[in-house]
Design a protein around this motif. Structure first.
Motif, PDB file in Angstrom:
ATOM      1  N   GLU A 111       0.836  -1.200   0.000  1.00 27.49           N
ATOM      2  CA  GLU A 111       0.000   0.000   0.000  1.00 27.49           C
ATOM      3  C   GLU A 111       0.877   1.259   0.000  1.00 27.49           C
ATOM      4  OE1 GLU A 111      -3.723   1.857  -0.128  1.00 27.49           O
ATOM      5  OE2 GLU A 111      -3.345  -0.319  -0.046  1.00 27.49           O
ATOM      6  N   ILE A 112       1.928   1.242   0.789  1.00 28.63           N
ATOM      7  CA  ILE A 112       2.830   2.401   0.852  1.00 28.63           C
ATOM      8  C   ILE A 112       3.576   2.576  -0.464  1.00 28.63           C
ATOM      9  CG2 ILE A 112       4.929   3.273   1.969  1.00 28.63           C
ATOM     10  CD1 ILE A 112       3.871   1.971   4.564  1.00 28.63           C
ATOM     11  N   LEU A 113       4.053   1.479  -1.043  1.00 34.03           N
ATOM     12  CA  LEU A 113       4.777   1.562  -2.307  1.00 34.03           C
ATOM     13  C   LEU A 113       3.866   2.054  -3.433  1.00 34.03           C
ATOM     14  CD1 LEU A 113       6.960  -1.686  -2.146  1.00 34.03           C
ATOM     15  CD2 LEU A 113       7.786   0.685  -2.066  1.00 34.03           C
ATOM     16  N   SER A 114       2.608   1.633  -3.403  1.00 28.44           N
ATOM     17  CA  SER A 114       1.690   2.071  -4.455  1.00 28.44           C
ATOM     18  C   SER A 114       1.439   3.572  -4.387  1.00 28.44           C
ATOM     19  CB  SER A 114       0.363   1.319  -4.346  1.00 28.44           C
ATOM     20  OG  SER A 114      -0.355   1.710  -3.182  1.00 28.44           O
ATOM     21  N   ARG A 115       1.577   4.158  -3.208  1.00 26.22           N
ATOM     22  CA  ARG A 115       1.335   5.589  -3.038  1.00 26.22           C
ATOM     23  C   ARG A 115       2.607   6.422  -3.176  1.00 26.22           C
ATOM     24  NH1 ARG A 115      -3.391   6.666   0.661  1.00 26.22           N
ATOM     25  NH2 ARG A 115      -4.574   4.712   0.781  1.00 26.22           N
ATOM     26  N   TYR A 116       3.687   5.931  -2.584  1.00 28.60           N
ATOM     27  CA  TYR A 116       4.870   6.775  -2.455  1.00 28.60           C
ATOM     28  C   TYR A 116       6.138   6.155  -3.042  1.00 28.60           C
ATOM     29  CZ  TYR A 116       1.685   8.615   1.096  1.00 28.60           C
ATOM     30  OH  TYR A 116       0.587   9.104   1.750  1.00 28.60           O
ATOM     31  N   GLY A 117       6.038   4.926  -3.564  1.00 29.90           N
ATOM     32  CA  GLY A 117       7.223   4.238  -4.052  1.00 29.90           C
ATOM     33  C   GLY A 117       7.615   4.619  -5.465  1.00 29.90           C
ATOM     34  N   ARG A 118       8.817   4.227  -5.816  1.00 29.64           N
ATOM     35  CA  ARG A 118       9.335   4.401  -7.161  1.00 29.64           C
ATOM     36  C   ARG A 118       9.441   3.028  -7.820  1.00 29.64           C
ATOM     37  NH1 ARG A 118      14.511   8.071  -5.230  1.00 29.64           N
ATOM     38  NH2 ARG A 118      13.355   9.954  -4.573  1.00 29.64           N
ATOM     39  N   ASP A 119       9.589   3.024  -9.120  1.00 27.85           N
ATOM     40  CA  ASP A 119       9.739   1.764  -9.843  1.00 27.85           C
ATOM     41  C   ASP A 119      10.942   0.998  -9.312  1.00 27.85           C
ATOM     42  OD1 ASP A 119       7.548   2.295 -11.382  1.00 27.85           O
ATOM     43  OD2 ASP A 119       8.696   3.053 -13.108  1.00 27.85           O
ATOM     44  N   GLY A 120      10.741  -0.290  -9.083  1.00 32.12           N
ATOM     45  CA  GLY A 120      11.853  -1.147  -8.654  1.00 32.12           C
ATOM     46  C   GLY A 120      12.201  -1.032  -7.187  1.00 32.12           C
ATOM     47  N   GLU A 121      11.348  -0.409  -6.386  1.00 33.59           N
ATOM     48  CA  GLU A 121      11.645  -0.264  -4.972  1.00 33.59           C
ATOM     49  C   GLU A 121      10.916  -1.307  -4.127  1.00 33.59           C
ATOM     50  OE1 GLU A 121      12.819   4.301  -3.768  1.00 33.59           O
ATOM     51  OE2 GLU A 121      10.694   3.776  -3.800  1.00 33.59           O
ATOM     52  N   LYS A 122      11.527  -1.642  -2.996  1.00 36.04           N
ATOM     53  CA  LYS A 122      10.896  -2.412  -1.926  1.00 36.04           C
ATOM     54  C   LYS A 122      10.969  -1.569  -0.663  1.00 36.04           C
ATOM     55  CE  LYS A 122      10.099  -6.329  -4.150  1.00 36.04           C
ATOM     56  NZ  LYS A 122       8.734  -6.886  -4.337  1.00 36.04           N
ATOM     57  N   THR A 123      10.332  -2.038   0.393  1.00 31.90           N
ATOM     58  CA  THR A 123      10.349  -1.248   1.625  1.00 31.90           C
ATOM     59  C   THR A 123      10.333  -2.137   2.854  1.00 31.90           C
ATOM     60  OG1 THR A 123       9.315   0.617   2.762  1.00 31.90           O
ATOM     61  CG2 THR A 123       7.836  -1.007   1.806  1.00 31.90           C
ATOM     62  N   MET A 124      10.870  -1.615   3.960  1.00 32.47           N
ATOM     63  CA  MET A 124      10.783  -2.208   5.286  1.00 32.47           C
ATOM     64  C   MET A 124      10.165  -1.178   6.207  1.00 32.47           C
ATOM     65  SD  MET A 124      12.104  -5.338   5.864  1.00 32.47           S
ATOM     66  CE  MET A 124      12.859  -6.551   4.779  1.00 32.47           C
ATOM     67  N   LEU A 125       9.366  -1.632   7.174  1.00 36.82           N
ATOM     68  CA  LEU A 125       8.586  -0.726   8.007  1.00 36.82           C
ATOM     69  C   LEU A 125       9.052  -0.769   9.462  1.00 36.82           C
ATOM     70  CD1 LEU A 125       5.030  -1.542   6.606  1.00 36.82           C
ATOM     71  CD2 LEU A 125       6.716   0.111   5.760  1.00 36.82           C
ATOM     72  N   PHE A 126       9.186   0.431  10.057  1.00 39.13           N
ATOM     73  CA  PHE A 126       9.699   0.555  11.415  1.00 39.13           C
ATOM     74  C   PHE A 126       8.834   1.519  12.226  1.00 39.13           C
ATOM     75  CE2 PHE A 126      13.145  -0.938   8.824  1.00 39.13           C
ATOM     76  CZ  PHE A 126      13.751  -1.895   9.614  1.00 39.13           C
ATOM     77  N   PRO A 127       8.843   1.374  13.554  1.00 40.16           N
ATOM     78  CA  PRO A 127       7.933   2.146  14.391  1.00 40.16           C
ATOM     79  C   PRO A 127       8.393   3.550  14.737  1.00 40.16           C
ATOM     80  CG  PRO A 127       9.165   0.618  15.751  1.00 40.16           C
ATOM     81  CD  PRO A 127       9.550   0.332  14.329  1.00 40.16           C
ATOM     82  N   SER A 128       9.649   3.896  14.456  1.00 39.56           N
ATOM     83  CA  SER A 128      10.141   5.212  14.840  1.00 39.56           C
ATOM     84  C   SER A 128      11.168   5.693  13.820  1.00 39.56           C
ATOM     85  CB  SER A 128      10.791   5.162  16.232  1.00 39.56           C
ATOM     86  OG  SER A 128      12.016   4.455  16.181  1.00 39.56           O
ATOM     87  N   ARG A 129      11.424   6.985  13.857  1.00 44.60           N
ATOM     88  CA  ARG A 129      12.429   7.547  12.949  1.00 44.60           C
ATOM     89  C   ARG A 129      13.818   6.967  13.244  1.00 44.60           C
ATOM     90  NH1 ARG A 129      11.824  12.003   9.858  1.00 44.60           N
ATOM     91  NH2 ARG A 129      10.006  12.640  11.101  1.00 44.60           N
ATOM     92  N   ALA A 130      14.102   6.778  14.532  1.00 42.80           N
ATOM     93  CA  ALA A 130      15.424   6.272  14.908  1.00 42.80           C
ATOM     94  C   ALA A 130      15.647   4.853  14.396  1.00 42.80           C
ATOM     95  CB  ALA A 130      15.586   6.325  16.429  1.00 42.80           C
TER      96      ALA A 130
END
Length: 572
Positions: free
Chosen positions: A20-39
């Protein structure tokens, strides 16, 4: 396999949130990992940049998602839980590298937080930092969080679930017979009807910390747990209180962050020591973060002799990490001697007591920090994860470590997870006592069989003397044991014939077995073998079943192994 243990298999709900995040804010060829804080997200970003020189900050991006109605008066009055979310976006070719951060650190988002954030994102309540405009349908909304956390909006038939407190995602509800108290009804109403109250989660965390500190030793419900005076000292060491207990989202997170905090505490870079054959991720953490690791895979007296020789020659170390007892060989380190060396040569002692657990043993008196996976026997229910780190108030480094903790520690333990963990842990003392009895009985069954090559259990190991030095007066030997046979096919028959649940993890309320070495060290079997860890070892975590029934189950599996031998003779 489509799913599995959460640090190894990213939960399906979290995968859905990633897409869902990649469909909104991702670029072609990207993957993502999710974390609870900026740090935590920034540490992942830095790990990727450090390990892959071809990457730049443009390749590894941070996407910050925040509640779009932050500061709302209603939210402030009701103390409703909200959640930021930080996505690390990177080229898909780096997925394996990013997965290392997820697995080793244990700092990724939990499935319950993922479920919360997925709904919040889809309903427009969670949006990218800097996006000021809200969707039209949200302009009049005055609440925070997905629908199940909102007021004044009736649930649909699907959202109401099956009437037993089960949401469609099928998270088990935290029901424990005899404990359906007031706060449970409140929790169900809030989770599935209106808001998730932050105050309830804070109380749950306090009760957990008091249980770990030893201030709370009965099966008390939440309100009774909160009546305990804050200045009550725990029985583990003088002066211990809940203020010395720090909670983390997973057991691995407690180890990863303890190592990180110790590195921040000492400006001079030093290697760490991994003493004894460890759980796989502990060694990886010490090797991949910081200046490196001295590994003693046997954890023997001879290894301590070698360490002492190095220390007398001027080598300096940050900390010694060890398990009490080890996994899967259940050997116990000589903590008394380790403590003496640490005091003389100025390094910290970090003990992972997940397997021994603090009801059976008191390792804090000889450690600076004791870490534990609350996911295991402290919870028992297999429906929530958590970890803890306990700092010894009598330790040499305690005062200076507190200053570092004030800067470095952040509480990322998700509110819902804390509520589940608090309820599950209320009867952990009586459960541990039952597990001790069962495990000792099964260890006796296995060790008395001529078919068995070796039983690995603290009571039956040569290192038992070191276990007993730290064993509490009414403590047992824990619920974990391992067994090997003389031939691989015998181990296979035993495992297949053993009528218990099969899978990784330990400390579950039900008996669980797995071919541990194959699962944990499949790509390094020869490396593990040099430390006496056989590939065909069967690891068994004993549960709460009736002792006589368990004995019958294990004797039947041994009989199947015996039949294998008889069949061979008949063939010959």
């Amino acid at each position: 396999m489509r799913t599995g243990y959460p640090r190894f298999f990213i939960h399906l709900t979290i995968q859905e949130l990633e897409q869902e995040i990649l469909s909104r804010y991702g670029r072609d060829g990207e993957k993502t990992m999710l974390f609870p804080s900026r740090a935590t997200a920034t540490r992942c970003q830095q790990f990727l940049l450090d390990k892959e020189p071809s990457l730049t900050s443009n390749h590894v991006r941070l996407i910050a998602l925040i509640p779009s109605v932050r500061g709302n008066v209603l939210v402030q009055e009701t103390q409703t839980v909200a959640s930021d979310l930080f996505a690390v976006a990177f080229p898909s070719r780096c997925s394996t590298l990013a997965k290392q951060m997820w697995q080793h650190s244990g700092d990724g988002v939990s499935s319950r937080r993922g479920e919360f954030c997925l709904k919040a994102l889809r309903e427009g309540i969670l949006c990218r930092e800097g996006d000021q405009s809200l969707p039209n349908q949200l302009q009049a909304r005055t609440c925070k969080g997905p629908r199940r956390y909102q007021k004044k909006e009736p649930l649909t038939e699907n959202e109401r679930g099956n009437g037993n407190g089960d949401f469609p995602v099928q998270h088990p509800s935290p029901t424990i017979p005899g404990h359906e108290g007031k706060e449970y009804s409140q929790f169900v109403e809030e989770r599935f009807g209106r808001n998730l109250n932050a105050d309830l989660a804070a109380k749950a965390k306090l009760a957990i910390r008091r249980r770990i500190a030893g201030c709370l030793t009965d099966d008390a419900e939440l309100e009774k747990a909160l009546e305990v005076s804050e200045d009550v000292s725990g029985h583990r060491v003088n002066g211990l209180s809940e203020g010395d207990v720090y909670l983390y989202p997973t057991g691995m997170s407690s180890i990863f962050n303890t190592h990180r905090i110790l590195m921040a505490h000492r400006a001079e870079p030093r290697k760490s020591i991994c003493f004894g054959f460890p759980y796989i991720d502990t060694l990886k953490i010490l090797e991949k973060w910081g200046p490196g690791c001295l590994f003693y895979g046997n954890g023997s007296d001879a290894d301590l002799d070698d360490l002492e020789r190095r220390l007398t020659q001027g080598e300096k170390y940050l900390a010694l990490f060890t398990e009490f007892p080890g996994n899967p060989l259940l050997n116990t380190p000589d903590l008394k001697r380790i403590r003496s060396l640490a005091d003389r040569y100025d390094f910290a002692v970090v003990v992972d007591e997940t397997i021994g657990n603090f009801i059976n043993v008191n390792t804090l008196a000889r450690a600076d920090v004791v870490v534990s996976s609350l996911t295991k026997v402290f919870s028992g229910e297999s429906n929530v994860m958590g970890g803890s780190a306990v700092y010894n108030p009598q330790g040499r480094m305690y005062q200076s470590l507190q200053k570092t903790l004030d800067v470095e520690y952040e509480d990322n333990y998700w509110a819902e997870d804390a509520v589940f963990m608090e309820r599950n842990s209320r009867d952990f003392i009586s459960r541990i006592q039952r597990v001790n009895v069962n495990a000792e009985a099964i260890a006796d069954v296995l060790s008395s069989s001529p078919l068995v090559k070796e039983v690995y259990y603290p009571k039956h190991r040569p290192s038992r003397i070191y276990y007993d030095q730290c064993r509490n007066a009414d403590g047992g030997y824990g619920g974990l044991l391992s067994v090997t046979f003389r031939h691989v096919e015998e181990a296979v028959v035993f495992f297949d014939a053993l009528e218990v649940q099969k899978g990784p993890s330990l400390g579950t309320n039900f008996t669980l077995s797995c071919p541990f070495v194959i699962l944990a060290h499949y790509n390094e079997l020869d490396w593990a073998a040099q430390f006496g860890v056989d590939a065909d070892l069967v690891r068994i975590s004993i549960g709460l079943e009736n002792t006589a029934e368990l004995r019958f189950i294990f004797e039947s599996a041994l009989n199947a192994v015996g039949q294998l031998g008889l069949n061979k003779k008949a063939t010959i």
